[in-house]
Design a protein around this motif. Structure first.
Motif, PDB file in Angstrom:
ATOM      1  N   ARG A  27       0.911  -1.115  -0.104  1.00 46.12           N
ATOM      2  CA  ARG A  27      -0.260  -0.096   0.063  1.00 46.12           C
ATOM      3  C   ARG A  27       0.884   1.408  -0.022  1.00 46.12           C
ATOM      4  O   ARG A  27       0.530   2.308  -0.698  1.00 46.12           O
ATOM      5  CB  ARG A  27      -1.015  -0.140   1.312  1.00 46.12           C
ATOM      6  N   VAL A  28       2.047   1.166   0.635  1.00 42.79           N
ATOM      7  CA  VAL A  28       2.843   2.391   0.733  1.00 42.79           C
ATOM      8  C   VAL A  28       3.506   2.575  -0.811  1.00 42.79           C
ATOM      9  O   VAL A  28       3.471   3.850  -1.310  1.00 42.79           O
ATOM     10  CB  VAL A  28       3.861   2.193   1.846  1.00 42.79           C
ATOM     11  N   ARG A  29       3.942   1.211  -1.400  1.00 41.69           N
ATOM     12  CA  ARG A  29       4.708   1.491  -2.574  1.00 41.69           C
ATOM     13  C   ARG A  29       3.544   2.035  -3.705  1.00 41.69           C
ATOM     14  O   ARG A  29       4.033   2.833  -4.439  1.00 41.69           O
ATOM     15  CB  ARG A  29       5.185   0.185  -3.138  1.00 41.69           C
ATOM     16  N   ASP A  30       2.489   1.660  -3.625  1.00 41.46           N
ATOM     17  CA  ASP A  30       1.424   1.935  -4.711  1.00 41.46           C
ATOM     18  C   ASP A  30       0.751   3.098  -4.312  1.00 41.46           C
ATOM     19  O   ASP A  30      -0.200   3.947  -5.307  1.00 41.46           O
ATOM     20  CB  ASP A  30       0.401   0.843  -5.140  1.00 41.46           C
ATOM     21  N   GLY A  31       1.055   3.964  -3.299  1.00 41.01           N
ATOM     22  CA  GLY A  31       0.694   5.236  -2.973  1.00 41.01           C
ATOM     23  C   GLY A  31      -0.967   5.222  -2.422  1.00 41.01           C
ATOM     24  O   GLY A  31      -1.475   6.259  -2.025  1.00 41.01           O
ATOM     25  N   SER A  32      -1.389   4.057  -1.921  1.00 44.30           N
ATOM     26  CA  SER A  32      -2.910   4.118  -1.430  1.00 44.30           C
ATOM     27  C   SER A  32      -2.646   4.268   0.031  1.00 44.30           C
ATOM     28  O   SER A  32      -3.885   4.633   0.618  1.00 44.30           O
ATOM     29  CB  SER A  32      -3.464   2.581  -1.804  1.00 44.30           C
ATOM     30  N   LEU A  33      -1.526   4.441   0.415  1.00 42.70           N
ATOM     31  CA  LEU A  33      -1.306   4.740   1.857  1.00 42.70           C
ATOM     32  C   LEU A  33      -0.364   5.718   2.078  1.00 42.70           C
ATOM     33  O   LEU A  33       0.859   5.558   1.622  1.00 42.70           O
ATOM     34  CB  LEU A  33      -0.989   3.649   2.736  1.00 42.70           C
ATOM     35  N   VAL A  34      -0.614   7.048   2.386  1.00 40.82           N
ATOM     36  CA  VAL A  34       0.430   8.014   2.555  1.00 40.82           C
ATOM     37  C   VAL A  34       0.885   7.940   3.771  1.00 40.82           C
ATOM     38  O   VAL A  34       0.486   7.814   4.793  1.00 40.82           O
ATOM     39  CB  VAL A  34      -0.351   9.275   2.414  1.00 40.82           C
ATOM     40  N   VAL A  35       2.472   8.280   3.775  1.00 37.08           N
ATOM     41  CA  VAL A  35       3.162   7.987   5.271  1.00 37.08           C
ATOM     42  C   VAL A  35       3.734   9.112   5.433  1.00 37.08           C
ATOM     43  O   VAL A  35       4.042  10.090   4.633  1.00 37.08           O
ATOM     44  CB  VAL A  35       4.140   6.950   4.954  1.00 37.08           C
ATOM     45  N   GLU A  36       3.972   9.552   6.861  1.00 35.29           N
ATOM     46  CA  GLU A  36       4.573  10.695   7.294  1.00 35.29           C
ATOM     47  C   GLU A  36       6.014  10.547   7.497  1.00 35.29           C
ATOM     48  O   GLU A  36       6.856  11.173   7.355  1.00 35.29           O
ATOM     49  CB  GLU A  36       4.126  11.082   8.744  1.00 35.29           C
ATOM     50  N   ASN A  37       6.306   9.022   7.724  1.00 30.43           N
ATOM     51  CA  ASN A  37       7.682   8.752   7.887  1.00 30.43           C
ATOM     52  C   ASN A  37       8.210   7.725   7.006  1.00 30.43           C
ATOM     53  O   ASN A  37       8.052   6.607   7.343  1.00 30.43           O
ATOM     54  CB  ASN A  37       7.644   7.940   9.341  1.00 30.43           C
TER      55      ASN A  37
END
Length: 86
Positions: A27-37
């Motif tokens: 999800r982080v890789r595909d951009g569906s989960l935006v991360v702060e860290n």
């Protein structure tokens, strides 16, 4: 324990945790989960700070004290929180 994120409620085993973590990474890789860290050091720092201060989360959100012994779902919750905790 009844986590507000239903995905965490499904984690009962080490294999469940492994699946959760690989899915979270996707999800982080595909951009569906935006991360702060996004860097390793900021992620690890955030995980440590959230773990230290999780009393507030348990008091205000979970409405129960922090368990003395973590389970697989709590480990997943720490990883999940570390992605966005500031």
């Amino acid at each position: 324990m009844n986590w507000p994120d239903a995905t965490l409620n499904e984690i009962q085993s080490r294999e469940d945790l492994a699946h959760f973590l690989t899915a979270l990474a996707e999800r982080v890789r595909d951009g569906s989960l935006v991360v702060e860290n996004a860097t390793t050091d900021s992620f690890m720092d955030s995980a440590g700070r959230w773990t230290r201060s999780m009393d507030g989360f348990f008091k205000n959100v979970m409405k129960e004290p922090v368990p003395e012994t973590p389970d697989w779902a709590m480990i997943a919750a720490i990883f999940r929180a570390a992605l966005v905790y500031e």
